[in-house]
Design a protein around this motif. Structure first.
Motif, PDB file in Angstrom:
ATOM      1  N   PHE A 111       0.823  -1.210   0.000  1.00 32.11           N
ATOM      2  CA  PHE A 111       0.000   0.000   0.000  1.00 32.11           C
ATOM      3  C   PHE A 111       0.857   1.260   0.000  1.00 32.11           C
ATOM      4  CE2 PHE A 111      -2.788  -3.189   1.973  1.00 32.11           C
ATOM      5  CZ  PHE A 111      -3.867  -3.108   1.117  1.00 32.11           C
ATOM      6  N   LYS A 112       0.438   2.207  -0.809  1.00 37.57           N
ATOM      7  CA  LYS A 112       1.100   3.511  -0.880  1.00 37.57           C
ATOM      8  C   LYS A 112       0.206   4.560  -0.221  1.00 37.57           C
ATOM      9  CE  LYS A 112       3.531   2.741  -5.257  1.00 37.57           C
ATOM     10  NZ  LYS A 112       3.555   1.344  -5.338  1.00 37.57           N
ATOM     11  N   ILE A 113       0.815   5.591   0.327  1.00 39.19           N
ATOM     12  CA  ILE A 113       0.064   6.660   1.000  1.00 39.19           C
ATOM     13  C   ILE A 113      -0.990   7.269   0.079  1.00 39.19           C
ATOM     14  CG2 ILE A 113       1.793   8.445   0.477  1.00 39.19           C
ATOM     15  CD1 ILE A 113      -0.410   8.270   3.637  1.00 39.19           C
ATOM     16  N   GLN A 114      -0.694   7.348  -1.202  1.00 40.95           N
ATOM     17  CA  GLN A 114      -1.635   7.952  -2.159  1.00 40.95           C
ATOM     18  C   GLN A 114      -2.989   7.246  -2.168  1.00 40.95           C
ATOM     19  OE1 GLN A 114       1.515   7.054  -2.844  1.00 40.95           O
ATOM     20  NE2 GLN A 114       2.561   8.930  -3.464  1.00 40.95           N
ATOM     21  N   GLU A 115      -3.008   5.958  -1.872  1.00 44.62           N
ATOM     22  CA  GLU A 115      -4.257   5.202  -1.861  1.00 44.62           C
ATOM     23  C   GLU A 115      -5.171   5.627  -0.712  1.00 44.62           C
ATOM     24  OE1 GLU A 115      -3.677   0.824  -3.100  1.00 44.62           O
ATOM     25  OE2 GLU A 115      -1.761   1.438  -2.191  1.00 44.62           O
ATOM     26  N   PHE A 116      -4.597   6.252   0.303  1.00 46.91           N
ATOM     27  CA  PHE A 116      -5.347   6.630   1.501  1.00 46.91           C
ATOM     28  C   PHE A 116      -5.722   8.113   1.526  1.00 46.91           C
ATOM     29  CE2 PHE A 116      -3.008   2.833   2.551  1.00 46.91           C
ATOM     30  CZ  PHE A 116      -3.900   2.093   3.308  1.00 46.91           C
ATOM     31  N   GLU A 117      -5.203   8.900   0.594  1.00 50.35           N
ATOM     32  CA  GLU A 117      -5.420  10.345   0.608  1.00 50.35           C
ATOM     33  C   GLU A 117      -6.847  10.729   0.224  1.00 50.35           C
ATOM     34  OE1 GLU A 117      -2.258  11.622  -1.985  1.00 50.35           O
ATOM     35  OE2 GLU A 117      -0.854  11.793  -0.304  1.00 50.35           O
ATOM     36  N   CYS A 118      -7.247  11.906   0.690  1.00 54.37           N
ATOM     37  CA  CYS A 118      -8.570  12.440   0.373  1.00 54.37           C
ATOM     38  C   CYS A 118      -8.684  12.676  -1.126  1.00 54.37           C
ATOM     39  CB  CYS A 118      -8.803  13.750   1.140  1.00 54.37           C
ATOM     40  SG  CYS A 118     -10.475  14.403   0.943  1.00 54.37           S
ATOM     41  N   CYS A 178      -6.567  17.566  -0.791  1.00 60.18           N
ATOM     42  CA  CYS A 178      -6.046  18.346   0.335  1.00 60.18           C
ATOM     43  C   CYS A 178      -4.903  17.608   1.024  1.00 60.18           C
ATOM     44  CB  CYS A 178      -7.167  18.650   1.331  1.00 60.18           C
ATOM     45  SG  CYS A 178      -7.797  17.184   2.188  1.00 60.18           S
ATOM     46  N   LYS A 179      -4.171  18.324   1.861  1.00 54.18           N
ATOM     47  CA  LYS A 179      -3.041  17.738   2.599  1.00 54.18           C
ATOM     48  C   LYS A 179      -3.569  17.018   3.839  1.00 54.18           C
ATOM     49  CE  LYS A 179       1.343  19.087   4.735  1.00 54.18           C
ATOM     50  NZ  LYS A 179       2.274  18.165   4.157  1.00 54.18           N
ATOM     51  N   VAL A 198      -3.816  12.462  11.498  1.00 54.14           N
ATOM     52  CA  VAL A 198      -4.543  11.547  10.619  1.00 54.14           C
ATOM     53  C   VAL A 198      -3.564  10.543  10.008  1.00 54.14           C
ATOM     54  CG1 VAL A 198      -5.816  11.388   8.437  1.00 54.14           C
ATOM     55  CG2 VAL A 198      -6.458  13.114  10.133  1.00 54.14           C
ATOM     56  N   LEU A 199      -2.405  11.005   9.616  1.00 58.15           N
ATOM     57  CA  LEU A 199      -1.396  10.131   9.019  1.00 58.15           C
ATOM     58  C   LEU A 199      -1.017   8.993   9.965  1.00 58.15           C
ATOM     59  CD1 LEU A 199       0.463   9.519   6.653  1.00 58.15           C
ATOM     60  CD2 LEU A 199       2.126  11.105   7.639  1.00 58.15           C
ATOM     61  N   MET A 200      -0.941   9.273  11.246  1.00 57.34           N
ATOM     62  CA  MET A 200      -0.611   8.228  12.218  1.00 57.34           C
ATOM     63  C   MET A 200      -1.705   7.163  12.255  1.00 57.34           C
ATOM     64  SD  MET A 200       1.286  10.430  15.165  1.00 57.34           S
ATOM     65  CE  MET A 200       1.853   8.980  16.008  1.00 57.34           C
ATOM     66  N   ARG A 247     -10.920  11.204   4.501  1.00 61.61           N
ATOM     67  CA  ARG A 247     -11.741  12.254   3.894  1.00 61.61           C
ATOM     68  C   ARG A 247     -11.678  13.476   4.806  1.00 61.61           C
ATOM     69  NH1 ARG A 247     -17.172   8.859   3.864  1.00 61.61           N
ATOM     70  NH2 ARG A 247     -16.572   7.157   2.465  1.00 61.61           N
ATOM     71  N   CYS A 248     -11.317  14.615   4.241  1.00 58.90           N
ATOM     72  CA  CYS A 248     -11.392  15.842   5.031  1.00 58.90           C
ATOM     73  C   CYS A 248     -12.870  16.118   5.305  1.00 58.90           C
ATOM     74  CB  CYS A 248     -10.726  17.005   4.296  1.00 58.90           C
ATOM     75  SG  CYS A 248     -11.587  17.536   2.794  1.00 58.90           S
TER      76      CYS A 248
END
Length: 123
Positions: free
Chosen positions: A5-12, A16-17, A22-24, A51-52
């Protein structure tokens, strides 16, 4: 983040940043999903994770959604339907292999979250 899994798969989806707190949570969630991926030997697709608040509201998400905290993912697993994914995660939680949390069965995906308390639903 993990082997699969890459972080991009979890991003809103709004772009947004992601906040540090949330990252933790996302990291903890990713570790659970990696266990599930290793256990099944099948690819997992993340339809929605963090999701923001504004994006969550725009798509009609719950005001108290675990997605806002980075503790939830809506997933599909290759060759398994949502009922099978739901049952599999439930069994892994009962065996102490995955963290207790929320588990929701929808027609085309399964929601899993790491809220620490048991919550179950089917839509």
């Amino acid at each position: 983040m993990t082997k699969n899994f890459k972080i991009q798969e979890f991003e809103c989806k709004c772009g947004c940043k992601m906040p540090v707190d949330v990252l933790m949570n996302i990291y903890k969630l990713a570790m659970q999903l990696q266990f599930l991926r290793d256990y099944t030997g099948r690819p997992i697709r993340i339809n929605s994770a963090y999701r923001c608040e504004s994006h969550n509201k725009a798509i009609g998400g719950s005001e108290f959604s675990q997605h806002i905290l980075g503790k939830a993912a809506d997933i599909t697993i290759q060759s398994l339907n949502s009922a099978e994914v739901f049952a599999l995660i439930e069994d892994l939680i009962d065996m102490g292999e995955m963290l207790q949390g929320g588990l929701g069965r929808y027609s085309t995906f399964t929601h899993y979250d790491i809220r620490k308390t048991r919550a179950r639903w089917s839509v």
